[in-house]
Design a protein around this motif. Structure first.
Motif, mmCIF file in Angstrom:
data_model
loop_
_atom_site.group_PDB
_atom_site.id
_atom_site.type_symbol
_atom_site.label_atom_id
_atom_site.label_comp_id
_atom_site.label_asym_id
_atom_site.label_seq_id
_atom_site.Cartn_x
_atom_site.Cartn_y
_atom_site.Cartn_z
ATOM 1 N N LYS A 145 -7.715 4.443 -12.502
ATOM 2 C CA LYS A 145 -6.729 3.826 -11.841
ATOM 3 C C LYS A 145 -6.911 2.301 -11.897
ATOM 4 O O LYS A 145 -7.182 1.818 -10.797
ATOM 5 C CB LYS A 145 -6.751 4.567 -10.360
ATOM 6 C CG LYS A 145 -6.485 5.987 -10.679
ATOM 7 C CD LYS A 145 -6.700 6.504 -8.892
ATOM 8 C CE LYS A 145 -6.221 7.934 -8.882
ATOM 9 N NZ LYS A 145 -6.169 8.421 -7.588
ATOM 10 N N ALA B 80 -4.920 -0.102 -9.187
ATOM 11 C CA ALA B 80 -5.421 0.456 -7.661
ATOM 12 C C ALA B 80 -6.832 -0.303 -7.490
ATOM 13 O O ALA B 80 -7.077 -1.096 -6.692
ATOM 14 C CB ALA B 80 -5.685 1.790 -7.352
ATOM 15 N N ALA B 81 -7.535 -0.342 -8.567
ATOM 16 C CA ALA B 81 -8.812 -0.987 -8.700
ATOM 17 C C ALA B 81 -8.754 -2.724 -8.518
ATOM 18 O O ALA B 81 -9.146 -3.360 -7.689
ATOM 19 C CB ALA B 81 -9.842 -0.717 -9.848
ATOM 20 N N GLU C 217 -11.727 10.063 -2.160
ATOM 21 C CA GLU C 217 -10.974 9.168 -2.007
ATOM 22 C C GLU C 217 -10.560 9.323 -0.719
ATOM 23 O O GLU C 217 -10.581 7.929 -0.082
ATOM 24 C CB GLU C 217 -9.841 9.276 -3.163
ATOM 25 C CG GLU C 217 -8.976 7.979 -3.046
ATOM 26 C CD GLU C 217 -7.620 8.187 -4.137
ATOM 27 O OE1 GLU C 217 -6.669 7.236 -3.888
ATOM 28 O OE2 GLU C 217 -7.853 8.954 -4.913
ATOM 29 N N ARG D 4 -10.813 5.772 1.976
ATOM 30 C CA ARG D 4 -9.631 5.175 2.141
ATOM 31 C C ARG D 4 -9.525 5.263 3.811
ATOM 32 O O ARG D 4 -9.320 4.041 4.581
ATOM 33 C CB ARG D 4 -8.368 5.775 1.549
ATOM 34 C CG ARG D 4 -8.295 5.630 0.080
ATOM 35 C CD ARG D 4 -6.881 6.300 -0.197
ATOM 36 N NE ARG D 4 -5.565 5.987 0.404
ATOM 37 C CZ ARG D 4 -4.904 5.036 -0.188
ATOM 38 N NH1 ARG D 4 -5.221 4.210 -1.173
ATOM 39 N NH2 ARG D 4 -3.842 4.582 0.425
ATOM 40 N N TYR E 271 -11.952 3.943 -8.276
ATOM 41 C CA TYR E 271 -10.625 3.860 -8.992
ATOM 42 C C TYR E 271 -10.964 3.442 -10.523
ATOM 43 O O TYR E 271 -10.236 4.193 -11.397
ATOM 44 C CB TYR E 271 -9.842 2.748 -8.324
ATOM 45 C CG TYR E 271 -9.297 3.069 -7.028
ATOM 46 C CD1 TYR E 271 -8.772 4.422 -6.751
ATOM 47 C CD2 TYR E 271 -9.134 2.028 -5.975
ATOM 48 C CE1 TYR E 271 -8.053 4.604 -5.601
ATOM 49 C CE2 TYR E 271 -8.503 2.356 -4.974
ATOM 50 C CZ TYR E 271 -8.002 4.003 -4.630
ATOM 51 O OH TYR E 271 -7.358 3.973 -3.444
ATOM 52 N N GLN E 272 -11.960 2.670 -10.706
ATOM 53 C CA GLN E 272 -12.126 2.460 -12.292
ATOM 54 C C GLN E 272 -12.728 3.622 -12.961
ATOM 55 O O GLN E 272 -12.303 3.939 -14.035
ATOM 56 C CB GLN E 272 -13.307 1.342 -12.238
ATOM 57 C CG GLN E 272 -12.744 -0.051 -11.786
ATOM 58 C CD GLN E 272 -13.783 -1.190 -11.594
ATOM 59 O OE1 GLN E 272 -14.241 -1.419 -13.145
ATOM 60 N NE2 GLN E 272 -14.197 -1.771 -10.804
#
Length: 599
Positions: free
Chosen positions: A213, A216-217, A184, A188, A208-209
C-alpha cells in the motif's frame, strides 16, 4: 512617611526571616515540586538539578531518585536510569512505578527472568497494575505464548487501557497470526489514541509497505515529517521508501532537504551521506559532503566524514589530503579538532605500516592531551608492534582508566601483559574488564582461553557457560562450550551443545561439521555421514560441508558416492577449482588415473 517605610522594611525582614526558617522538609518539597514542573516542560537538565538539590537535603528521598530515573530515561541514559530506579526501590519498595521501569529495563536487556521477578513483586502488591501487566504480556510474547499475552492485553483493552505499548503488542500478535486487518486496525486506533506515538506511526508505515500500500505508506511518512520536522530519522525513512521504489530522484530530494535543516546541520549532512553510502552511491555521498564543506569551510566534522568516505573507498591518499588541509583550520595545537585530525592521520599511517610517522603524530597529540583515549590506543598498538609490551601496558592502562567500558582496551591490555610474560596480570586485567563490561562475550572468550592455557579448566568452563547465558542464540558460544566438553571427553555434553547449534541455525555448516567430528572421535563413521548428509541437504553450496562429506564417504568405502557428489558440483560450477581438488582425492583413493589416458 517614615513610619510607612519602617513598616514596609519590617515586613520584608519578616518575610526573609520566615523563608530562611523554612524547615528542611519544606525546602526538600520545594526543590522536588520545581523539578517535577521542569520535567513536565521537558527541561530535563534543570529538573535533574532540582531533584539533586532535594537529595542534598535528604539523601534517602526515594521519590527524588525515582524522578532522576525518569529524567535519565528521557535522555536515553539507561545505565543511570537503572541506578536511580534501583536506589529508589531500595529505599522504598512500594514505589511501583520505579519497579515497573526496572522491569522494562530488564526486558530491554533481554533478561526476562529478572523482569518476571519484578512483575511478580508488583502484582503481589497491586494485581491490577497496568504497567506490570503489560510487561507480563511482553514476557509471554517473547516466550511465544501468544494466547496468554493476548488474554492480558484484551482484558486491559476492555478496561480502557490506551497506551501505545498495548496497541503495538496487540498488533504484533495479530500480525503473527496473519490477521492483517486486525493488526492494521490496532495500529490505526493506537495512533488515534496516541497522536504523538511515533513508534506506532513508523510500524504502521512499514506495515503499509509490506502490504503493498505505497500511497498510504508515503502519506504517513510525510505526515511524520510534518509532526517532527527536525528528526532526521523520519526523512531517512521517506528517502529509503523512495529508494526502494527505485525513485532515486525523489530520494535525493529528501536527502538534500535533510542536509539543509539548520538544526544539527553538520550531523544531518553526514547522516544523509551515510545513507547514500549504504546504497552504494559513494559519488553522491562525496558530492553531498563536499557541498557541506563549501557551505561550512571550518567544519572539522564534515572533513572527517569525507576522510572516512575515502578510506572506505580504499583511497588513503585522498583521505590524507583532506586531513592535511584540515590542519590549517586552527593555529592552536590543543584545538580538539586539530587533535582529532592528527589522531586520524596517525591511524592511517598505522594501517599503512608506517609506524614512525604514526608515532610522531600520536606523540604530538599526547603532548597536548596525555589522556586521549584514541591516541593512547594507537600508542599502545605501536608498542606492541615494536615488541615493547611493558610500554604498551602503560598506554592501554590509560585507555581503560579513561574508558572502563572500552572492551578492546581491556583485551589489548591483557595481550600486552601476556606478551610481557605476566599471565596473572593478564588474567586479572580481563577479570577487571568483565566486571566493567559483564555482557562482553569477547572478554570472556579471551579469559576462557587464558584459563585453559593456565590449566584452570573449571574457571574456563565457567566463562564459556556465562557466554551462553548472556546470549542463548550465540552459536559460537555453543561451539566453544562443545569443543571444551569434547576436549574433556564429556561426549554427551558436547553433543548437546553441537545439536543446539544445528537447531538454532540449521543453515550454518559449523554445527553439522562439529557434530560429525564428534561422531568420528567416537568411532561412529556412519553417524558422521548421516549428520553431514543432513547438513549438505540444507546447505548444498557449502564447500566445507562438501569436503567433510567426501572425506566421510571415503572413510566408509563409498568412493563412488563421493565421486558422484563432486561431479554434480563440477557440472553446476565448472570453474570451481576446489571441487576438482576434491575429485582428485577421490581418484587417488580409488587408485585410478586422474586424467584419461591419451592414445
Amino acid at each position: 512617611m517614615i513610619k510607612k517605610i519602617a513598616s514596609a522594611g519590617l515586613v520584608m525582614v519578616l518575610m526573609v526571616f520566615f523563608v530562611s526558617c523554612s524547615s528542611p522538609a519544606e525546602k526538600k518539597a520545594k526543590f522536588y515540586d520545581k523539578g517535577k514542573t521542569l520535567y513536565e516542560k521537558g527541561d530535563y537538565v534543570r529538573a535533574s538539578l532540582e531533584f539533586k538539590n532535594a537529595l542534598q537535603i535528604d539523601p534517602k528521598f526515594a521519590d527524588a531518585y525515582q524522578m532522576l530515573g525518569q529524567v535519565a530515561l528521557k535522555e536515553k541514559k539507561f545505565k543511570q536510569a537503572f541506578g536511580s530506579f534501583s536506589k529508589a526501590v531500595e529505599l522504598n519498595p512500594d514505589l511501583l512505578d520505579a519497579q515497573v521501569e526496572l522491569a522494562r529495563i530488564f526486558m530491554a536487556a533481554r533478561s526476562a527472568d529478572r523482569a518476571q521477578e519484578k512483575v511478580d513483586q508488583i502484582l503481589a502488591k497491586n494485581p491490577d497494575n497496568s504497567g506490570a501487566r503489560l510487561i507480563q504480556a511482553a514476557i509471554y510474547s517473547k516466550a511465544k505464548n501468544l494466547d496468554a499475552a493476548e488474554s492480558i492485553l484484551s482484558d486491559l483493552y476492555q478496561k480502557g487501557e490506551t497506551s501505545g505499548e498495548m496497541y503495538l503488542m496487540l498488533a504484533s500478535i495479530y500480525d503473527a497470526r496473519k490477521d492483517t486487518a486486525k493488526a492494521e486496525a490496532m495500529l490505526r486506533e493506537g495512533i488515534q489514541k496516541n497522536p504523538d506515538a511515533m513508534t506506532l506511526r513508523i510500524i504502521l508505515a512499514n506495515f503499509y509497505q509490506k502490504a503493498d500500500k505505497p500511497e498510504a505508506a508515503e502519506a504517513l511518512l510525510r505526515e511524520n515529517i510534518k509532526i517532527q520536522p527536525d528528526v532526521a530519522g523520519h526523512r531517512l525513512a521517506l528517502a529509503n521508501f523512495y529508494w526502494n521504489a527505485e525513485n532515486t530522484e525523489k530520494a535525493l530530494g529528501v536527502l538534500k532537504d535533510l542536509a539543509k535543516l539548520e538544526t544539527n546541520r553538520e550531523k544531518n549532512i553526514i547522516t544523509a551521506a551515510q545513507f547514500l553510502l549504504k546504497q552504494k552511491d559513494a559519488d553522491q555521498a562525496e558530492t553531498m559532503l563536499r557541498q557541506g564543506i563549501a557551505d561550512a569551510p571550518k567544519s572539522f566534522a564534515l572533513r572527517e566524514a569525507l576522510t572516512d568516505l575515502f578510506l572506505l573507498k580504499k583511497e588513503p591518499g585522498k583521505a590524507m589530503d583532506v586531513l592535511t588541509k584540515s590542519l590549517s583550520l586552527s593555529s592552536d595545537p590543543a584545538d580538539p579538532g586539530i587533535l582529532a585530525v592528527k589522531t586520524k592521520m596517525a591511524r592511517i599511517h598505522l594501517l599503512q605500516r608506517e609506524p614512525d610517522a604514526a608515532e610522531a603524530l600520536v606523540d604530538a597529540v599526547l603532548k597536548e592531551n596525555a589522556k586521549s583515549i584514541e591516541a593512547n590506543f594507537i600508542k599502545g598498538q605501536l608498542h606492541l608492534l615494536a615488541g615493547r609490551p611493558a610500554e604498551a601496558v602503560t598506554a592501554f592502562r590509560t585507555v581503560v582508566a579513561e574508558a572502563p567500558d572500552n572492551v578492546r582496551g581491556h583485551l589489548l591490555l591483557g595481550q600486552a601483559h601476556l606478551m610481557n610474560k605476566e599471565m596473572a596480570l593478564a588474567i586479572d586485567t580481563l577479570n577487571q574488564g568483565v566486571r566493567q563490561n559483564p555482557a562482553s562475550k569477547e572478554i570472556r572468550r579471551a579469559l576462557a582461553r587464558l584459563y585453559m592455557a593456565n590449566k584452570d579448566k573449571s574457571a574456563a568452563a565457567e566463562q564459556l557457560v556465562k557466554i551462553a547465558e548472556i546470549d542463548p542464540t550465540d552459536i559460537r558460544a555453543m561451539g566453544d562450550l562443545g569443543d571444551f566438553k569434547l576436549a574433556q571427553e564429556a561426549y554427551d555434553e558436547a553433543k548437546i551443545q553441537y545439536e543446539r547449534m544445528v537447531d538454532a541455525r540449521p543453515e550454518v555448516p559449523a554445527g553439522y561439521l562439529k557434530l560429525a567430528h564428534l561422531h568420528e572421535v567416537k568411532g561412529d563413521r556412519d553417524g558422521a555421514v548421516e549428520i553431514l548428509e543432513k547438513g549438505f541437504a540444507k546447505n548444498s553450496d557449502s564447500m566445507p560441508l562438501l569436503a567433510g562429506l567426501v572425506k566421510a564417504y571415503l572413510l566408509v568405502d563409498k568412493a563412488d558416492v563421493a565421486k558422484k557428489y563432486c561431479e554434480e558440483k563440477i557440472a553446476a560450477y565448472p570453474d570451481n577449482a576446489f571441487t576438482y581438488n576434491l575429485l582428485a582425492q577421490v581418484h587417488i583413493v580409488e587408485k585410478i588415473p586422474i586424467w584419461p589416458r591419451t592414445r
